[in-house]
Design an enzyme around this catalytic site. Structure first.
Site, PDB file in Angstrom:
ATOM      1  N   GLY A 291      59.389  -4.513  34.338  1.00 51.79           N
ATOM      2  CA  GLY A 291      59.812  -3.650  33.229  1.00 51.79           C
ATOM      3  C   GLY A 291      60.834  -2.624  33.684  1.00 51.79           C
TER       4      GLY A 291
ATOM      5  N   ALA B 139      57.572   0.361  31.656  1.00 51.73           N
ATOM      6  CA  ALA B 139      58.911   0.398  32.258  1.00 51.73           C
ATOM      7  C   ALA B 139      58.923   1.164  33.581  1.00 51.73           C
ATOM      8  CB  ALA B 139      59.901   1.037  31.280  1.00 51.73           C
TER       9      ALA B 139
ATOM     10  N   TYR C 272      42.299 -11.737  31.966  1.00 51.81           N
ATOM     11  CA  TYR C 272      43.765 -11.680  31.982  1.00 51.81           C
ATOM     12  C   TYR C 272      44.346 -12.833  31.154  1.00 51.81           C
ATOM     13  CZ  TYR C 272      48.565 -11.716  33.768  1.00 51.81           C
ATOM     14  OH  TYR C 272      49.939 -11.705  33.862  1.00 51.81           O
TER      15      TYR C 272
ATOM     16  N   SER D  70      52.251 -14.758  29.801  1.00 51.68           N
ATOM     17  CA  SER D  70      52.112 -15.378  31.123  1.00 51.68           C
ATOM     18  C   SER D  70      51.820 -16.867  30.971  1.00 51.68           C
ATOM     19  CB  SER D  70      50.962 -14.719  31.886  1.00 51.68           C
ATOM     20  OG  SER D  70      50.752 -15.367  33.123  1.00 51.68           O
TER      21      SER D  70
HETATM   22  N1  LIG Z   1      54.005 -10.181  38.210  1.00 51.49           N
HETATM   23  C1  LIG Z   1      53.964 -11.437  37.803  1.00 51.49           C
HETATM   24  O1  LIG Z   1      54.130 -12.380  38.586  1.00 51.49           O
HETATM   25  C2  LIG Z   1      53.724 -11.755  36.354  1.00 51.49           C
HETATM   26  C3  LIG Z   1      53.551 -13.093  35.976  1.00 51.49           C
HETATM   27  C4  LIG Z   1      53.349 -13.389  34.636  1.00 51.49           C
HETATM   28  C5  LIG Z   1      53.352 -12.380  33.694  1.00 51.49           C
HETATM   29  N2  LIG Z   1      53.533 -11.086  34.097  1.00 51.49           N
HETATM   30  C6  LIG Z   1      53.506 -10.044  33.072  1.00 51.49           C
HETATM   31  O2  LIG Z   1      54.635  -9.202  33.229  1.00 51.49           O
HETATM   32  C7  LIG Z   1      54.329  -7.872  32.758  1.00 51.49           C
HETATM   33  C8  LIG Z   1      54.741  -6.851  33.809  1.00 51.49           C
HETATM   34  O3  LIG Z   1      54.030  -7.127  34.988  1.00 51.49           O
HETATM   35  P1  LIG Z   1      54.423  -6.528  36.406  1.00 51.49           P
HETATM   36  O4  LIG Z   1      54.045  -7.561  37.396  1.00 51.49           O
HETATM   37  O5  LIG Z   1      55.798  -5.992  36.362  1.00 51.49           O
HETATM   38  O6  LIG Z   1      53.333  -5.352  36.516  1.00 51.49           O
HETATM   39  P2  LIG Z   1      53.282  -3.985  37.334  1.00 51.49           P
HETATM   40  O7  LIG Z   1      54.358  -3.893  38.342  1.00 51.49           O
HETATM   41  O8  LIG Z   1      51.861  -3.859  37.778  1.00 51.49           O
HETATM   42  O9  LIG Z   1      53.604  -2.897  36.206  1.00 51.49           O
HETATM   43  C9  LIG Z   1      52.742  -2.751  35.126  1.00 51.49           C
HETATM   44  C10 LIG Z   1      53.322  -1.753  34.145  1.00 51.49           C
HETATM   45  O10 LIG Z   1      52.388  -1.617  33.066  1.00 51.49           O
HETATM   46  C11 LIG Z   1      52.004  -0.254  32.956  1.00 51.49           C
HETATM   47  N3  LIG Z   1      50.590  -0.140  32.606  1.00 51.49           N
HETATM   48  C12 LIG Z   1      49.520  -0.703  33.214  1.00 51.49           C
HETATM   49  N4  LIG Z   1      48.390  -0.290  32.639  1.00 51.49           N
HETATM   50  C13 LIG Z   1      48.739   0.556  31.648  1.00 51.49           C
HETATM   51  C14 LIG Z   1      48.011   1.314  30.696  1.00 51.49           C
HETATM   52  N5  LIG Z   1      46.670   1.329  30.651  1.00 51.49           N
HETATM   53  N6  LIG Z   1      48.707   2.074  29.831  1.00 51.49           N
HETATM   54  C15 LIG Z   1      50.042   2.122  29.884  1.00 51.49           C
HETATM   55  N7  LIG Z   1      50.791   1.427  30.754  1.00 51.49           N
HETATM   56  C16 LIG Z   1      50.143   0.651  31.624  1.00 51.49           C
HETATM   57  C17 LIG Z   1      52.279   0.373  34.318  1.00 51.49           C
HETATM   58  O11 LIG Z   1      52.478   1.757  34.122  1.00 51.49           O
HETATM   59  P3  LIG Z   1      52.279   2.859  35.294  1.00 51.49           P
HETATM   60  O12 LIG Z   1      53.038   2.372  36.491  1.00 51.49           O
HETATM   61  O13 LIG Z   1      52.883   4.088  34.746  1.00 51.49           O
HETATM   62  O14 LIG Z   1      50.815   2.933  35.529  1.00 51.49           O
HETATM   63  C18 LIG Z   1      53.519  -0.370  34.764  1.00 51.49           C
HETATM   64  O15 LIG Z   1      54.666   0.206  34.217  1.00 51.49           O
HETATM   65  C19 LIG Z   1      52.820  -7.871  32.473  1.00 51.49           C
HETATM   66  O16 LIG Z   1      52.592  -8.007  31.105  1.00 51.49           O
HETATM   67  C20 LIG Z   1      52.312  -9.105  33.206  1.00 51.49           C
HETATM   68  O17 LIG Z   1      51.144  -9.648  32.642  1.00 51.49           O
HETATM   69  C21 LIG Z   1      53.719 -10.736  35.408  1.00 51.49           C
END
Ligand SMILES: NC(=O)c1ccc[n+]([C@@H]2O[C@H](COP(=O)([O-])OP(=O)(O)OC[C@H]3O[C@@H](n4cnc5c(N)ncnc54)[C@H](OP(=O)(O)O)[C@@H]3O)[C@@H](O)[C@H]2O)c1
Length: 269
Positions: free
Chosen positions: A14, A9, A162, A139
């Site tokens: 998130g 989050a 991934y 995803s």
């Molecule tokens: N972005 C896209 O286009 C896309 C597309 C399809 C699916 N998704 C899915 O959507 C979800 C969110 O993605 P997002 O793009 O919003 O990602 P993001 O901005 O990179 O954020 C990732 C989040 O996950 C946390 N995280 C990462 N590694 C971690 C670990 N080892 N332990 C605990 N927390 C961890 C991060 O925490 P910290 O910031 O505190 O490190 C951050 O809050 C993911 O599951 C991703 O696969 C995203």
């Protein structure tokens, strides 16, 4: 007051979902790794009149997942919503094959196995909160799991890691929905949106083509839409129900993944 736990989050989609739910009157348990980003989120929610607390855990360690579940249990006796959203993209902070603290392939561990364990540990709280919902943020990037090499010791690529971890979340969701029948808890999963403008997408070098708001809307639909009450085991492509990779509908593959995941996380059958 209804309570939600959102993993990941502190950043990206998130963070937007956490703020939207808090604005709608939910008590938000916001998980992440970064204390700084966690504290600023809690402050933002409080400044807008909402209620939130931050729970830190590195999901690359199953011991930390267990500690997170304990920390959640200390804060609430019931959860109405669990959003397994935290994840690492195909490149992440450091490219190449990495392993979790437990020696498992890192994306499989963080993106899938941590949520598998957390969900099982929090089931009693979700039962107390029923009717309750689980949303697994997967995803459209999906690759069939090779059960002979789940840890990708051969032919590793970040994209493969991934996509395998994201399909594992979907198999888990379909399986979980079956397991939860009659419990008052439903479980669904989704592709939130393609290349949202987030840290993960920027790290992978892809050009963002959608907004975090679009993805948040899709997650919120599964989380709270009255139209989806009682619906379970579904995969959504953004706002629409869709079909995932065929492996998600292969009962043998799901049972293999379930058994392997129980073994890897030390959960008793
Ligand atoms: N972005 C896209 O286009 C896309 C597309 C399809 C699916 N998704 C899915 O959507 C979800 C969110 O993605 P997002 O793009 O919003 O990602 P993001 O901005 O990179 O954020 C990732 C989040 O996950 C946390 N995280 C990462 N590694 C971690 C670990 N080892 N332990 C605990 N927390 C961890 C991060 O925490 P910290 O910031 O505190 O490190 C951050 O809050 C993911 O599951 C991703 O696969 C995203």
């Amino acid at each position: 007051m209804k309570t939600v736990l959102i993993t990941g989050a502190t950043d990206g989609v998130g963070r937007v979902v956490a703020k939207r739910l808090a604005a709608d009157g939910w008590r938000v348990l916001a998980h992440g790794r970064s204390e700084e980003r966690g504290a600023s989120l809690v402050d933002e929610i409080a400044a807008a009149g909402g209620k939130a607390s931050f729970l830190r855990a590195d999901l690359a360690s199953l011991a930390e997942v267990r500690r997170l579940a304990e920390a959640v249990s200390k804060q609430t006796a019931a959860l109405q919503l669990l959003i397994n959203n935290a994840g690492i993209g195909s490149v992440g902070e450091r490219p190449g094959r990495r392993e979790s603290a437990d020696g498992y392939e890192l994306r499989f561990a963080v993106n899938y196995l941590a949520g598998f364990l957390l969900t099982h540990l929090l089931r009693p709280l979700l039962e107390n909160g029923a009717p309750s919902r689980i949303v697994n943020v997967a995803s459209a990037g999906q690759q069939a799991i090779d059960f002979d090499d789940v840890m990708l010791s051969r032919g590793y690529s970040g994209v493969r890691a991934y996509c395998q971890s994201k399909l594992a979340q979907i198999l888990f969701t379909v399986d979980l929905a079956d397991e939860l029948k009659g419990s008052g808890i439903v479980a669904n999963c989704l592709h939130p949106s393609t290349y949202m403008n987030t840290t993960m997408v920027r790290q992978s070098g892809n050009t963002p083509i959608s907004t975090v708001e679009t993805g948040a809307e899709a997650i919120l639909q599964l989380a709270v839409s009255p139209a989806l009450a009682g619906k379970s085991g579904l995969y959504f492509n953004v706002m629409n129900e869709s079909r995932a990779n065929p492996q998600a509908y292969d009962a043998t593959a799901r049972s293999r993944l379930r058994e392997l995941s129980r073994e890897l996380t030390g959960l008793k059958s």
